[in-house]
Enzyme design. Structure first.
Site, PDB file in Angstrom:
ATOM      1  N   HIS A  86      -7.620   0.987   3.264  1.00  0.00           N
ATOM      2  CA  HIS A  86      -6.585  -0.050   3.013  1.00  0.00           C
ATOM      3  C   HIS A  86      -6.077  -1.146   3.867  1.00  0.00           C
ATOM      4  CE1 HIS A  86      -4.043   2.493  -0.238  1.00  0.00           C
ATOM      5  NE2 HIS A  86      -4.947   3.548   0.324  1.00  0.00           N
ATOM      6  N   TYR A 353      -6.115   8.572  11.226  1.00  0.00           N
ATOM      7  CA  TYR A 353      -5.483   7.392  11.508  1.00  0.00           C
ATOM      8  C   TYR A 353      -5.506   6.885  12.908  1.00  0.00           C
ATOM      9  CZ  TYR A 353      -3.066   7.897   6.896  1.00  0.00           C
ATOM     10  OH  TYR A 353      -3.071   8.068   5.443  1.00  0.00           O
TER      11      TYR A 353
END
EC number: 1.11.1.-
Length: 377
Positions: A86, A353
């Protein structure tokens, strides 16, 4: 899995010190992209990953957050300063106006009647920060809401189910979906072999194909996908999945012909220049027998949903220091009243993440592909 960058999800870090505190997929043609990400790191990577059951310390090549981040770089290349998945996106600001209905199932302060600020990020799945917008690329929406001194972070995508049930399955698909140099598409034999081993992904893809993408970000429904436990003030606990449903008037339905490399983001910028965009936050309550550990399987449409209030996006900003560029939409940053279920994906996403963020935080930052001022000039 940066959401997973997600191909889903799956698809950056906890981030408790960024300015937000002061107030989660490649294309579907490549079997989607991971899940959404972002943020500031302050997470025990090993702890979350081990709790999720996907680190294998006793094996010669354990599946680790570092291996996930490496694989994203191998598939999309390394782009310093950007999310590993993303990568292309816009920061956003707005509010959540709770109508108080969510308090019936959750004691989190965010569901008390009233309005709280939010930071968000619209994104496209995949690790290329300068990729051309396409209607079938997975779209992401990350949100950070703060109320009562606690944060709720969520990274959602515009798919009704996730493509993978486990972190291991996601990693295998990532390996199988690497584009070949000659065709730019995955090796069909490797992908076929992966699908033979993962019938749950085949079933999920059938569901996804029944929900073609909308024209743009403004009329997209975004799904949280994973189940969480909600507990109310009386101590009653229920499984919940959430989604945000658009309330915006848009043009003709269905995908529109591309009008430029960044047309999805350009349309979003121009729409917000005309006024705020709104989504309804729906909390869907699971019943006994509904899977809480498998994001590839939908719950029955007959399940009761609570309209908890309105998410309003007032503006988007070119990504830069101090806005959502530096927020980690870690799915395990949760307020009191919301807890992780037995779904193995959120702990893995949280850990990956964190690894992704620590890498990009130390790298030089290139200008964002999407520039709000240039679009409105």
């Amino acid at each position: 899995m940066e959401p997973g960058d997600h191909d889903g999800t799956p698809d950056d870090e906890t981030g408790e010190t960024e300015p937000a505190r002061r107030l989660a997929l490649t294309r579907r043609s490549a079997l989607l992209g991971l899940g959404a990400v972002a943020g500031f790191a302050a997470v025990d990577v090993g702890g979350f990953a081990y709790a999720g059951g996907w680190l294998r310390p006793g094996t010669p090549t354990p599946l680790t957050p570092a291996r996930f981040a490496d694989r994203f770089e191998q598939v999309s290349g390394r782009h310093d300063g950007f999310r590993r998945n993303h990568a292309k996106g816009l920061a956003a600001t707005g509010t959540f106006a709770s109508n108080g209905a969510g308090a019936a199932i959750c004691r989190a302060a965010v569901f008390r009647a009233g309005t709280v600020p939010l930071l968000g990020r619209f994104s496209l799945g995949g690790g290329l920060p300068d990729q051309a917008d396409k209607p079938d690329t997975v779209r992401g929406l990350g949100l950070l809401l703060q109320a009562g001194g606690q944060q709720w972070r969520t990274a959602m995508i515009n798919l009704p189910v996730f493509t993978d049930r486990t972190p291991e399955g996601f990693y295998e698909r990532l390996l199988a979906s690497k584009p070949l140099a000659g065709t730019g598409k995955p090796d069909p034999q490797k992908m076929a072999a992966f699908l033979d081993r993962h019938p749950e992904t085949v079933a999920a893809m059938k569901i996804i194909k029944q929900s073609p993408p909308s024209a743009g970000f403004a009329d997209s429904t975004f799904y949280g996908l994973n189940a969480f436990w909600f507990t109310n003030s009386a101590g009653a606990t229920v499984p919940v999945r959430w989604s945000v449903v658009p309330q915006n008037a848009v043009g003709p339905g269905g995908p529109q012909p591309p009008r430029g490399k960044d047309y999805l983001f350009d349309d979003l910028i121009r729409a917000l220049a005309q006024g705020p965009l709104k989504w309804r936050l729906l909390l869907t309550i699971g019943e006994p027998g509904d899977p809480t550990n498998d994001a590839t399987r939908p719950w029955p449409q007959s399940r009761r949903s609570i309209d908890a209030g309105t998410i309003t996006i007032a503006a988007v900003q070119t990504e830069q220091a101090g806005n959502a560029r530096d927020i980690n939409f870690d799915p395990l940053v949760l307020p009191d009243g919301i807890a992780a279920s037995d779904d193995p994906l959120p702990p893995a996403r949280s850990a990956v993440y964190a690894r992704s963020f620590t890498r990009r935080a130390e790298e030089p930052k290139s200008p964002s592909e999407v520039n709000v001022a240039q679009v409105l000039a």
